[in-house]
Design an enzyme around this catalytic site. Structure first.
Site, PDB file in Angstrom:
ATOM      1  N   GLU A 202       6.801 -17.312   6.278  1.00 38.61           N
ATOM      2  CA  GLU A 202       6.227 -15.970   6.382  1.00 38.61           C
ATOM      3  C   GLU A 202       4.913 -15.853   5.623  1.00 38.61           C
ATOM      4  O   GLU A 202       4.819 -16.241   4.459  1.00 38.61           O
ATOM      5  CB  GLU A 202       7.244 -14.969   5.824  1.00 38.61           C
ATOM      6  N   GLU A 228       3.492  -8.113   8.085  1.00 36.54           N
ATOM      7  CA  GLU A 228       3.934  -7.122   7.103  1.00 36.54           C
ATOM      8  C   GLU A 228       2.769  -6.315   6.547  1.00 36.54           C
ATOM      9  O   GLU A 228       2.900  -5.117   6.297  1.00 36.54           O
ATOM     10  CB  GLU A 228       4.658  -7.836   5.965  1.00 36.54           C
ATOM     11  N   HIS A 278       9.657  -5.620   8.708  1.00 34.06           N
ATOM     12  CA  HIS A 278       9.764  -5.762   7.256  1.00 34.06           C
ATOM     13  C   HIS A 278      10.713  -4.696   6.714  1.00 34.06           C
ATOM     14  O   HIS A 278      10.601  -3.518   7.052  1.00 34.06           O
ATOM     15  CB  HIS A 278       8.369  -5.592   6.636  1.00 34.06           C
ATOM     16  N   GLU A 299      16.178  -6.998   7.566  1.00 35.88           N
ATOM     17  CA  GLU A 299      15.976  -7.441   6.189  1.00 35.88           C
ATOM     18  C   GLU A 299      16.452  -6.364   5.218  1.00 35.88           C
ATOM     19  O   GLU A 299      16.244  -5.166   5.447  1.00 35.88           O
ATOM     20  CB  GLU A 299      14.496  -7.718   5.938  1.00 35.88           C
TER      21      GLU A 299
END
Length: 340
Positions: A202, A228, A278, A299
């Site tokens: 990431e 993100e 995110h 997440e």
């Protein structure tokens, strides 16, 4: 319309607090109040109070898409990315909450989904030791932002190997480089960690390094994730059109709200790319994941966002949204301790 920044327990002593999450409340003449969370701290609050509040006063809250466009245009000279879009995100989410409450439906139903779907979650950890006594999840992401210099490659590879040994062969394993690697180190590390079944790396490069990501998508032995720290569907269209990321990770509280997240999902689906928002287990993205995602995975949320009460709990690595109208949350504004 009101904008405040409540105090979160154990909030990090850095920009994640000083420019942290703000609560937006929008009252209507029908007696309903919609709530959303944006970002930018005091700066985001200033954008709401000095620009966005007057723009929305007297408007019909049902016209969410048109209102988003007007907010974007009103901040164009100083916005397009960053704090202005973070502020718009919170307002947009509050408008969606109002829409759900007005129609007596949860947001997931407004998007064509159903409440109650049990969605697998993954947990982000900052050190491998945390994996020794962690609750079960579908996957785990090792954040290497604190040991991410290119000359620490061996240390990072050993940490990833340790993480895989601790969680076993079955759970997903992801790595977060937090924009601190370079092209060469990412390629080297990606090849070294192939045996450890890493699902993605990431944000190894700066979000502005599109040329670097164009090379990386061809050279990395592990799929690349990112987004993100990107803003608006217009910016994501570049990532999607060039397929610079295999996994796109917009933050709904930063990227422009649910209105933009829906656009990102549609573009990504057409391109055959995956979206994994995110902090998707937070309620603001969870409704979209439940309704729009063919590979739902959420997440875990920001642990210091303790002032957002009533969010669904993770149970045995699974989470679901309720059938309560809007986001399904209630806020006692008078009881909140405020930073600003």
């Amino acid at each position: 319309m009101r904008a405040i920044q409540p105090v979160g327990e154990n909030s990090p002593p850095d920009w994640r607090t000083s420019l942290g999450q703000i609560l937006i409340a929008i009252d209507t003449d029908s007696g309903l109040t919609g709530y959303g969370v944006g970002g930018g701290g005091l700066s985001g609050i200033h954008v709401v109070r000095t620009v966005l509040r007057d723009l929305l006063l007297g408007q019909n809250p049902e016209h969410i898409s048109r209102l988003w466009d007007e907010m974007y245009q009103s901040t164009l000279a100083f916005g397009r990315k960053g704090i202005a879009i973070m502020a718009i995100s919170g307002v947009d989410l509050a408008l969606w909450d109002l829409k759900g409450k007005a129609e007596r439906l949860p947001v997931v139903s407004l998007l064509g989904g159903q409440p109650g779907q049990r969605i697998p979650t993954y947990r982000t950890v900052w050190k491998t030791e945390d994996l020794e006594s962690i609750e079960p999840h579908a996957g785990y992401k090792l954040h290497l932002g604190k040991v991410a210099a290119p000359d620490q490659q061996d240390q990072m590879i050993r940490a990833i190997e340790t993480a895989r040994s601790l969680i076993g062969p079955d759970p997903l394993l992801m790595v977060d480089a937090w924009m601190k690697w370079n092209l060469e180190s990412t390629v080297t590390i990606s090849k070294a960690i192939v045996p450890f079944q890493v699902d993605w790396i990431e944000e190894p490069l700066s979000p502005d390094d599109l040329a670097g990501y164009a090379q990386l998508k061809e050279l990395s032995a592990v799929p690349i994730a990112g987004g993100e720290h990107e803003f608006t569907a217009a910016a994501f269209s570049q990532l999607i059109d060039q397929k610079l990321h295999t996994v796109l990770q917009p933050d709904v509280c930063w990227c422009g709200g649910l209105t933009e997240l829906i656009k990102i999902y549609k573009m990504a689906n057409r391109a055959g790319l995956r979206v994994c928002p995110h902090r998707g287990a937070e309620i603001w993205a969870l409704h979209a994941i439940a309704a729009l995602d063919p590979q739902p995975l959420a997440e875990t949320g920001r642990p210091w966002m303790t002032w957002v009460t009533g969010q669904p709990e993770i149970d045995s690595g699974l989470i679901s949204v309720s059938d309560r109208p809007g986001w399904g949350l209630r806020f006692d504004e008078q009881s909140l301790n405020l930073i600003y």
